[in-house]
Design a protein around this motif. Sequence first.
Motif, PDB file in Angstrom:
ATOM      1  N   HIS A  29       0.811  -1.207   0.000  1.00 15.47           N
ATOM      2  CA  HIS A  29       0.000   0.000   0.000  1.00 15.47           C
ATOM      3  C   HIS A  29       0.853   1.270   0.000  1.00 15.47           C
ATOM      4  CE1 HIS A  29      -3.600  -2.373   1.849  1.00 15.47           C
ATOM      5  NE2 HIS A  29      -3.204  -2.851   0.699  1.00 15.47           N
ATOM      6  N   ILE A  30       2.174   1.120   0.131  1.00 17.35           N
ATOM      7  CA  ILE A  30       3.050   2.291   0.151  1.00 17.35           C
ATOM      8  C   ILE A  30       4.224   2.142  -0.803  1.00 17.35           C
ATOM      9  CG2 ILE A  30       2.450   3.002   2.499  1.00 17.35           C
ATOM     10  CD1 ILE A  30       5.065   1.619   3.404  1.00 17.35           C
ATOM     11  N   SER A  31       4.041   1.363  -1.845  1.00 14.08           N
ATOM     12  CA  SER A  31       5.153   1.104  -2.767  1.00 14.08           C
ATOM     13  C   SER A  31       5.274   2.227  -3.798  1.00 14.08           C
ATOM     14  CB  SER A  31       4.951  -0.246  -3.440  1.00 14.08           C
ATOM     15  OG  SER A  31       3.753  -0.232  -4.184  1.00 14.08           O
ATOM     16  N   HIS A  32       6.029   1.966  -4.844  1.00 13.63           N
ATOM     17  CA  HIS A  32       6.274   2.969  -5.887  1.00 13.63           C
ATOM     18  C   HIS A  32       5.043   3.168  -6.763  1.00 13.63           C
ATOM     19  CE1 HIS A  32      10.500   3.000  -4.862  1.00 13.63           C
ATOM     20  NE2 HIS A  32      10.463   1.672  -4.847  1.00 13.63           N
ATOM     21  N   LYS A  33       4.821   4.395  -7.170  1.00 13.17           N
ATOM     22  CA  LYS A  33       3.660   4.731  -8.001  1.00 13.17           C
ATOM     23  C   LYS A  33       3.601   3.886  -9.273  1.00 13.17           C
ATOM     24  CE  LYS A  33       1.492   8.590 -10.377  1.00 13.17           C
ATOM     25  NZ  LYS A  33       1.573  10.007 -10.718  1.00 13.17           N
ATOM     26  N   GLU A  34       4.745   3.698  -9.925  1.00 10.67           N
ATOM     27  CA  GLU A  34       4.746   3.001 -11.217  1.00 10.67           C
ATOM     28  C   GLU A  34       4.409   1.518 -11.116  1.00 10.67           C
ATOM     29  OE1 GLU A  34       8.950   3.393  -9.672  1.00 10.67           O
ATOM     30  OE2 GLU A  34       7.353   4.804 -10.052  1.00 10.67           O
ATOM     31  N   ASP A  35       4.573   0.906  -9.937  1.00  5.36           N
ATOM     32  CA  ASP A  35       4.209  -0.522  -9.848  1.00  5.36           C
ATOM     33  C   ASP A  35       2.769  -0.706  -9.347  1.00  5.36           C
ATOM     34  OD1 ASP A  35       4.109  -0.510  -7.035  1.00  5.36           O
ATOM     35  OD2 ASP A  35       6.083  -1.410  -6.806  1.00  5.36           O
ATOM     36  N   LYS A  36       2.078   0.399  -9.152  1.00  7.37           N
ATOM     37  CA  LYS A  36       0.656   0.396  -8.773  1.00  7.37           C
ATOM     38  C   LYS A  36       0.388  -0.517  -7.581  1.00  7.37           C
ATOM     39  CE  LYS A  36      -0.819   1.714 -13.338  1.00  7.37           C
ATOM     40  NZ  LYS A  36      -1.514   1.371 -14.557  1.00  7.37           N
TER      41      LYS A  36
END
Length: 77
Positions: A29-36
Amino acid sequence: MSSATPFEQKVDALKFLVHYIGGIHQPMHISHKEDKGGNTIQLQFDGKGTNLHSLWDSKLIDKQGLTPADCRQGKSC
């Protein structure tokens, strides 16, 4: 909250807190934007295709024959 706070309001506050704490420890829920949120990271688990978010949220628990409720009750997840 005080002892005068209505029971229903206390229940709502507790539900929010449990949901918030439950979500904050979820790395997807807090990962990188590009990996959605891990949804675009494809992998194989138990001989089937899935994505990292799904694996983390449910498939690892399902594989153990447990439910999320079991984990909340302190069973070994």
